[in-house]
Write an enzyme that holds these catalytic residues in place. Structure first.
Site, PDB file in Angstrom:
ATOM      1  N   SER A  13       3.806  17.115   4.794  1.00  9.94           N
ATOM      2  CA  SER A  13       3.415  18.540   4.871  1.00  9.94           C
ATOM      3  C   SER A  13       1.899  18.712   4.887  1.00  9.94           C
ATOM      4  CB  SER A  13       4.054  19.338   3.733  1.00  9.94           C
ATOM      5  OG  SER A  13       3.499  19.008   2.490  1.00  9.94           O
ATOM      6  N   ARG A  65       0.281  -8.037   0.547  1.00  8.33           N
ATOM      7  CA  ARG A  65      -0.496  -6.805   0.686  1.00  8.33           C
ATOM      8  C   ARG A  65      -1.651  -7.022   1.667  1.00  8.33           C
ATOM      9  NH1 ARG A  65      -0.154  -2.329  -2.467  1.00  8.33           N
ATOM     10  NH2 ARG A  65       1.174  -3.158  -4.081  1.00  8.33           N
ATOM     11  N   ILE A  92      -1.008   1.287  -2.449  1.00  5.69           N
ATOM     12  CA  ILE A  92      -2.302   0.872  -2.998  1.00  5.69           C
ATOM     13  C   ILE A  92      -2.971   0.000  -1.951  1.00  5.69           C
ATOM     14  CG2 ILE A  92      -3.403  -0.527  -4.779  1.00  5.69           C
ATOM     15  CD1 ILE A  92      -1.186   0.458  -6.687  1.00  5.69           C
ATOM     16  N   LEU A  93      -4.209   0.307  -1.638  1.00  2.00           N
ATOM     17  CA  LEU A  93      -4.917  -0.379  -0.552  1.00  2.00           C
ATOM     18  C   LEU A  93      -5.840  -1.457  -1.103  1.00  2.00           C
ATOM     19  CD1 LEU A  93      -5.592   2.912   1.369  1.00  2.00           C
ATOM     20  CD2 LEU A  93      -4.105   1.051   2.161  1.00  2.00           C
ATOM     21  N   HIS A 109      -5.130  13.910  -3.854  1.00  2.00           N
ATOM     22  CA  HIS A 109      -4.373  13.496  -5.038  1.00  2.00           C
ATOM     23  C   HIS A 109      -3.976  14.753  -5.806  1.00  2.00           C
ATOM     24  CE1 HIS A 109      -3.040  10.861  -8.246  1.00  2.00           C
ATOM     25  NE2 HIS A 109      -3.581  11.727  -9.081  1.00  2.00           N
ATOM     26  N   GLU A 143     -11.173   1.404  -6.422  1.00  2.00           N
ATOM     27  CA  GLU A 143     -10.489   1.743  -7.669  1.00  2.00           C
ATOM     28  C   GLU A 143      -9.546   2.929  -7.423  1.00  2.00           C
ATOM     29  OE1 GLU A 143     -11.535   2.638 -12.355  1.00  2.00           O
ATOM     30  OE2 GLU A 143     -13.141   2.516 -10.893  1.00  2.00           O
ATOM     31  N   GLU A 174      -2.825  22.580  -1.861  1.00  2.00           N
ATOM     32  CA  GLU A 174      -3.196  21.362  -1.122  1.00  2.00           C
ATOM     33  C   GLU A 174      -3.306  21.659   0.368  1.00  2.00           C
ATOM     34  OE1 GLU A 174      -1.267  17.558  -1.951  1.00  2.00           O
ATOM     35  OE2 GLU A 174      -0.321  18.464  -3.697  1.00  2.00           O
TER      36      GLU A 174
END
Ligand code: GAR
Length: 205
Positions: A13, A65, A92-93, A109, A143, A174
């Site tokens: 969305s 990963r 998570i990158l 976020h 981080e 958002e």
């Protein structure tokens, strides 16, 4: 004309709000691609219906990963992005990926960072009995859920709120906040200065 690549994992969305704003506000930018790590992400249908190229890089197909992020980077870079937008991209990158896109990787976020990083942010906010909750757009650093904040929006936490009612109230905001932040980026009005973000011409937001 800047190229924006949007990464999603599901509903999409926020991606939809960004696509609509880019069109209706005639940004000096195009949505070059929508990429998902899940083949069944609902948002892919909206992108396809709007003529936006889509791609799937399924994390389940990669043993590590590092290998997933390397392939993802290759596919993203095929669209020559000026900006990569994480819109409900639930991965998570790795540090090399994040460093490759330093200064051109944004995330939204659903909390008032630095409060409530990670998952289940709305339940975290209810449990903590805070009076205000909200959402944050920030540049991504290695981080998790840190990095220079671009803009935030606050919403009240009301008596009797559940995760569903609170998340719905945040999501509405958002959908305004992310397009605003991305428009500022494509208008070259964001700069990272001393770990923070400076916005040019704030009178004209
Ligand atoms: C949004 O609320 C977004 O802020 C959140 O996931 C939702 C995605 O919804 N992102 C994160 O939690 C990232 N850690 P959408 O797919 O409908 O945009």
């Amino acid at each position: 004309m800047k190229n924006i690549v949007i990464l999603i994992s599901g509903r999409g969305s926020n991606m939809e709000a960004v696509v609509r704003a880019a069109q209706s506000e005639a940004w000096p930018a195009r949505i070059a691609a929508v990429i998902s790590n899940k083949a069944d992400a609902k948002g892919l249908e909206f992108a396809q219906a709007h003529g936006i190229p889509t791609a799937v890089v399924a994390n389940k197909d990669f043993p590590t990963r590092d290998q997933f992020d390397a392939k993802l980077q290759e596919v993203i870079d095929g669209f020559a992005p000026d900006l990569v937008v994480l819109a409900g991209f639930m991965r998570i990158l790795t540090a090399p990926f994040v460093e490759h896109y330093e200064g051109r990787l944004l995330n939204i976020h659903p909390s008032l960072l630095p409060l409530f990083p990670g998952l289940d942010t709305h339940q975290q906010a209810i449990n903590a009995r805070v009076a205000e909750h909200g959402a944050t757009v920030h540049f991504v650093t290695a981080e998790l859920d840190h990095g220079p904040v671009v803009v935030q929006v606050k919403v009240p936490v009301l008596p009797g709120d559940t995760e569903d009612t609170l998340s719905a109230r945040v999501l509405v905001e958002e959908h305004k906040l992310y397009p605003l932040a991305i428009r500022l980026f494509v208008e070259d009005r964001l700069s990272i200065v001393g770990g923070g973000v400076r916005i040019a011409d704030t009178a004209n937001i």
